[in-house]
Design a protein around this motif. Structure first.
Motif, PDB file in Angstrom:
ATOM      1  N   PHE A   1     -11.330 -60.730 -20.247  1.00  0.00           N
ATOM      2  CA  PHE A   1     -10.905 -59.572 -19.514  1.00  0.00           C
ATOM      3  C   PHE A   1     -12.287 -58.887 -18.728  1.00  0.00           C
ATOM      4  CE2 PHE A   1      -8.706 -59.625 -23.652  1.00  0.00           C
ATOM      5  CZ  PHE A   1      -7.395 -59.493 -23.158  1.00  0.00           C
ATOM      6  N   LEU A   2     -12.945 -60.059 -17.977  1.00  0.00           N
ATOM      7  CA  LEU A   2     -14.278 -59.720 -17.263  1.00  0.00           C
ATOM      8  C   LEU A   2     -13.882 -59.160 -15.773  1.00  0.00           C
ATOM      9  CD1 LEU A   2     -16.135 -62.780 -18.015  1.00  0.00           C
ATOM     10  CD2 LEU A   2     -15.987 -60.677 -19.492  1.00  0.00           C
TER      11      LEU A   2
ATOM     12  N   GLU B   1     -15.265 -58.637 -12.196  1.00  0.00           N
ATOM     13  CA  GLU B   1     -16.396 -59.073 -11.241  1.00  0.00           C
ATOM     14  C   GLU B   1     -17.275 -57.895 -11.071  1.00  0.00           C
ATOM     15  OE1 GLU B   1     -14.979 -61.137  -7.753  1.00  0.00           O
ATOM     16  OE2 GLU B   1     -13.562 -62.373  -9.307  1.00  0.00           O
TER      17      GLU B   1
ATOM     18  N   ASN C   1      -8.322 -44.691  -9.406  1.00  0.00           N
ATOM     19  CA  ASN C   1      -9.013 -44.568  -8.031  1.00  0.00           C
ATOM     20  C   ASN C   1      -8.095 -45.206  -6.955  1.00  0.00           C
ATOM     21  OD1 ASN C   1     -11.554 -43.226  -8.995  1.00  0.00           O
ATOM     22  ND2 ASN C   1     -12.308 -45.397  -9.537  1.00  0.00           N
TER      23      ASN C   1
ATOM     24  N   GLY D   1      -6.949 -56.192  -4.954  1.00  0.00           N
ATOM     25  CA  GLY D   1      -7.073 -57.474  -4.333  1.00  0.00           C
ATOM     26  C   GLY D   1      -7.836 -58.304  -5.490  1.00  0.00           C
TER      27      GLY D   1
ATOM     28  N   CYS E   1      -7.697 -62.029  -9.451  1.00  0.00           N
ATOM     29  CA  CYS E   1      -6.726 -62.009 -10.724  1.00  0.00           C
ATOM     30  C   CYS E   1      -5.571 -61.048 -10.363  1.00  0.00           C
ATOM     31  CB  CYS E   1      -7.381 -61.344 -11.844  1.00  0.00           C
ATOM     32  SG  CYS E   1      -8.862 -62.187 -12.532  1.00  0.00           S
TER      33      CYS E   1
ATOM     34  N   LYS F   1     -13.915 -55.535  -3.643  1.00  0.00           N
ATOM     35  CA  LYS F   1     -14.489 -54.249  -4.377  1.00  0.00           C
ATOM     36  C   LYS F   1     -16.042 -54.474  -4.160  1.00  0.00           C
ATOM     37  CE  LYS F   1     -14.760 -56.022  -9.134  1.00  0.00           C
ATOM     38  NZ  LYS F   1     -14.527 -55.755 -10.470  1.00  0.00           N
TER      39      LYS F   1
ATOM     40  N   ARG G   1     -11.772 -45.155   0.757  1.00  0.00           N
ATOM     41  CA  ARG G   1     -12.294 -45.413  -0.795  1.00  0.00           C
ATOM     42  C   ARG G   1     -12.453 -43.793  -1.152  1.00  0.00           C
ATOM     43  NH1 ARG G   1     -11.283 -49.988  -3.735  1.00  0.00           N
ATOM     44  NH2 ARG G   1     -11.471 -51.833  -2.520  1.00  0.00           N
TER      45      ARG G   1
HETATM   46  C1  UDX Z   1      -9.616 -57.621 -13.208  1.00  0.00           C
HETATM   47  C2  UDX Z   1      -9.604 -56.946 -14.477  1.00  0.00           C
HETATM   48  O1  UDX Z   1      -9.925 -55.747 -14.434  1.00  0.00           O
HETATM   49  C3  UDX Z   1     -10.097 -57.750 -15.635  1.00  0.00           C
HETATM   50  O2  UDX Z   1      -9.984 -57.245 -16.907  1.00  0.00           O
HETATM   51  C4  UDX Z   1      -9.614 -59.323 -15.512  1.00  0.00           C
HETATM   52  O3  UDX Z   1     -10.312 -60.204 -16.341  1.00  0.00           O
HETATM   53  C5  UDX Z   1      -9.658 -59.782 -14.121  1.00  0.00           C
HETATM   54  O4  UDX Z   1      -9.169 -59.026 -13.065  1.00  0.00           O
HETATM   55  P1  UDX Z   1     -11.498 -57.663 -11.165  1.00  0.00           P
HETATM   56  O5  UDX Z   1     -10.397 -58.496 -10.380  1.00  0.00           O
HETATM   57  O6  UDX Z   1     -12.930 -58.436 -11.253  1.00  0.00           O
HETATM   58  O7  UDX Z   1     -11.006 -57.713 -12.664  1.00  0.00           O
HETATM   59  O8  UDX Z   1     -11.533 -56.263 -10.534  1.00  0.00           O
HETATM   60  P2  UDX Z   1     -11.157 -54.909 -10.867  1.00  0.00           P
HETATM   61  O9  UDX Z   1     -12.254 -53.950 -11.193  1.00  0.00           O
HETATM   62  O10 UDX Z   1     -10.181 -54.759 -12.103  1.00  0.00           O
HETATM   63  O11 UDX Z   1     -10.388 -54.419  -9.515  1.00  0.00           O
HETATM   64  C6  UDX Z   1      -9.183 -55.161  -9.055  1.00  0.00           C
HETATM   65  C7  UDX Z   1      -8.778 -54.653  -7.665  1.00  0.00           C
HETATM   66  O12 UDX Z   1      -8.320 -53.370  -7.933  1.00  0.00           O
HETATM   67  C8  UDX Z   1      -9.829 -54.161  -6.619  1.00  0.00           C
HETATM   68  O13 UDX Z   1      -9.445 -54.643  -5.354  1.00  0.00           O
HETATM   69  C9  UDX Z   1     -10.272 -52.806  -6.880  1.00  0.00           C
HETATM   70  O14 UDX Z   1     -10.803 -52.219  -5.661  1.00  0.00           O
HETATM   71  C10 UDX Z   1      -8.887 -52.343  -7.325  1.00  0.00           C
HETATM   72  N1  UDX Z   1      -9.057 -51.011  -7.989  1.00  0.00           N
HETATM   73  C11 UDX Z   1      -9.418 -50.860  -9.200  1.00  0.00           C
HETATM   74  C12 UDX Z   1      -8.609 -49.827  -7.294  1.00  0.00           C
HETATM   75  O15 UDX Z   1      -8.074 -49.862  -6.060  1.00  0.00           O
HETATM   76  N2  UDX Z   1      -8.406 -48.644  -8.023  1.00  0.00           N
HETATM   77  C13 UDX Z   1      -8.990 -48.639  -9.386  1.00  0.00           C
HETATM   78  O16 UDX Z   1      -9.290 -47.634 -10.053  1.00  0.00           O
HETATM   79  C14 UDX Z   1      -9.460 -49.815  -9.960  1.00  0.00           C
END
Ligand code: UDX
Length: 448
Positions: A152-153, A155, A254, A260, A263, A324, A413
């Motif tokens: 559940f990592l 990036e 947020n 994007g 995942c 992100k 953002r």
């Molecule tokens: C995600 C999951 O959080 C993680 O548990 C899984 O294992 C892999 O996929 P990740 O893709 O690295 O992780 O990034 P994450 O921080 O979850 O953000 C994903 C997307 O959602 C980004 O585009 C981010 O900008 C967006 N996002 C995230 C928002 O727009 N608002 C938020 O509040 C959180």
């Protein structure tokens, strides 16, 4: 314990380095010899804060090794983790399992004793069954058992997420495999993380359900942001207010240009397709996918509106290309459709990202890549913030304004307050709340 990790991408490398930090003997295997060569020299194939230090420390301590020879790696191994990619198949969007299955076959051929094979890649429900079938079909004289142990990592904070997980999910079908994987996590440092034991299929589904739910949460707040703009509310306060309800929780609320990354887009698509294969329709997830897709290009229209209805011949400065902050990853980044739409509408794009420009060059053409935010803003008609990098949160707005020819700052953002921006002589467009200039401009556009 001796653990082999196959696949040295985000998941494999982070897991390998963290398991080594916890005292295990780790061999990371990748079929790309150039990548292995670089890793041995301490050069990371990805940008992940803290990873290089962790890798170097554990390599020097003799707990972390890199090789392209799976057979050698498997000698005396207790477990082999599969952490290779499962990209969507271009033809139908289903997760492409060919890399996982190829690794499973190779593990079976090269195993030197009984082995627990652990799936860390995000894989469709039933993959563990198929991996186990492939392993057994080789008729090797060893006992194989397959476990699903999803990661559940996130990036950018992957090491922290690994070391301080909310939970560890172990989906096993027999006590031996369950015991081996539990033992891997039963070391000092992991004593506080709750372990959830499930069936293998449940663990596989759980991972997709978690990502789909988080994608839904983001998409929900993005739609509420649109409504806030229409009715004159402030999405930041709405997010805070609903997030204070412990049943909802404040994280992942947020608003932004759409989710994007490697995942959420892939996993939401995969779970909805799996559901249809089982004659179930996940209407909420299918809607989330569609709403998020539409949102990205709609963000470009937001910039067009801010520019008075046309960007033809105008220069737009883009701050942030990665999907992100704190990553160089461009996979499914909202910046791609936003920039392509702006170019379609006739804009010239200047762009800067602290880490993602190299990856971006292979995807986005005819952009002028710049050395920093101020360079990107040079003679621009509008500045658009797309990624929430810390360095964009602390811009010298007056210095930025001195570089631009226009006075528009479009903040996708929500990093700034209207006052901060106005003090630097910028007109401010944001999301989920309407700044004064934005209200006036929208009124003017509607009247036209
Ligand atoms: C995600 C999951 O959080 C993680 O548990 C899984 O294992 C892999 O996929 P990740 O893709 O690295 O992780 O990034 P994450 O921080 O979850 O953000 C994903 C997307 O959602 C980004 O585009 C981010 O900008 C967006 N996002 C995230 C928002 O727009 N608002 C938020 O509040 C959180």
């Amino acid at each position: 314990m001796k653990i082999v990790i196959v696949g040295s991408g985000y998941v494999g490398l982070v897991a390998g380095a963290c398991f080594a930090e916890l005292g295990h003997q780790i061999v990371c295997v990748d079929n790309n010899p150039a990548k292995i060569g670089s890793l041995r020299e301490g050069v990371m194939p990805i940008y992940e804060p803290g990873l290089d230090v962790l890798v170097m420390r554990n390599a020097e301590a003799g707990r972390l090794h890199f090789t392209d020879d799976l057979g050698e790696a498997l000698i005396n191994a207790d477990a082999a983790f599969i952490a290779v990619g499962t990209p969507p198949r271009p033809t139908d969007g289903h997760a492409d399992m060919k890399y996982v299955y190829a690794v499973a076959r190779e593990i079976a051929e090269k195993a030197t004793g009984d082995l627990v094979v652990v799936d860390k890649s995000t894989v469709p429900v039933g993959t563990g069954d198929e991996v186990e079938r492939l392993l057994r079909a080789t008729n090797r004289p060893f006992r194989f058992s397959v476990v699903s142990n999803p990661e559940f990592l996130r990036e950018g904070v992957a090491i922290d997420d690994f070391m301080k997980p909310d939970r560890i999910v172990i989906g096993a079908e027999d006590d031996w495999a369950k015991g081996v994987v539990s033992a891997i996590y039963s070391v000092p440092g992991f004593d506080k993380a709750p372990i959830l034991h499930t069936s293998r299929r449940t663990a596989e589904l759980l991972k997709y359900a978690a990502n789909a739910f988080l994608a839904m949460k983001i998409t929900f707040i993005n739609e509420i942001a649109d409504l806030c703009e229409a009715v004159g509310g402030d999405v930041r306060d709405v997010a805070q207010g609903i997030g204070m309800d412990s049943r909802i929780g404040g994280k992942f609320l947020n608003t932004g240009p759409g989710y994007g990354g490697s995942c959420f887009p892939k996993d939401t698509l995969a779970i909805s397709k799996t559901a249809r294969d089982y004659r179930v329709q996940l209407r909420t997830v299918e809607t989330v996918i569609q709403v998020n897709e539409n949102r990205k290009r709609a963000m470009a229209l937001r910039v067009v509106d801010a520019c008075g209805g046309s960007v033809r011949g105008k220069t737009i400065a883009i701050l942030g290309l990665a999907f992100k902050a704190d990553t160089d990853d461009m996979r499914d980044s909202p910046s791609i459709p936003v920039i392509q739409a702006l170019q379609d509408f006739g804009a010239d794009v200047r762009a800067y990202d602290p880490e993602a420009m190299e990856n971006s060059r292979g995807i986005l053409n005819q952009i002028h890549y710049c050395s920093d935010a101020y360079d990107a803003a040079d003679k621009a008609d509008a500045v658009v913030i797309l990624t929430e990098w810390n360095e964009f949160k602390n811009l010298d707005l007056r210095k930025l304004r001195a570089k631009t020819s226009g006075r528009l700052l479009v903040d996708l953002r929500n990093l700034y307050t209207e006052d901060e921006v106005a003090n630097a002589d910028f007109d401010y467009w944001c999301i989920g709340r309407r700044a004064t200039f934005q209200r006036e401009a929208e009124h003017y556009l509607a009247a036209e």
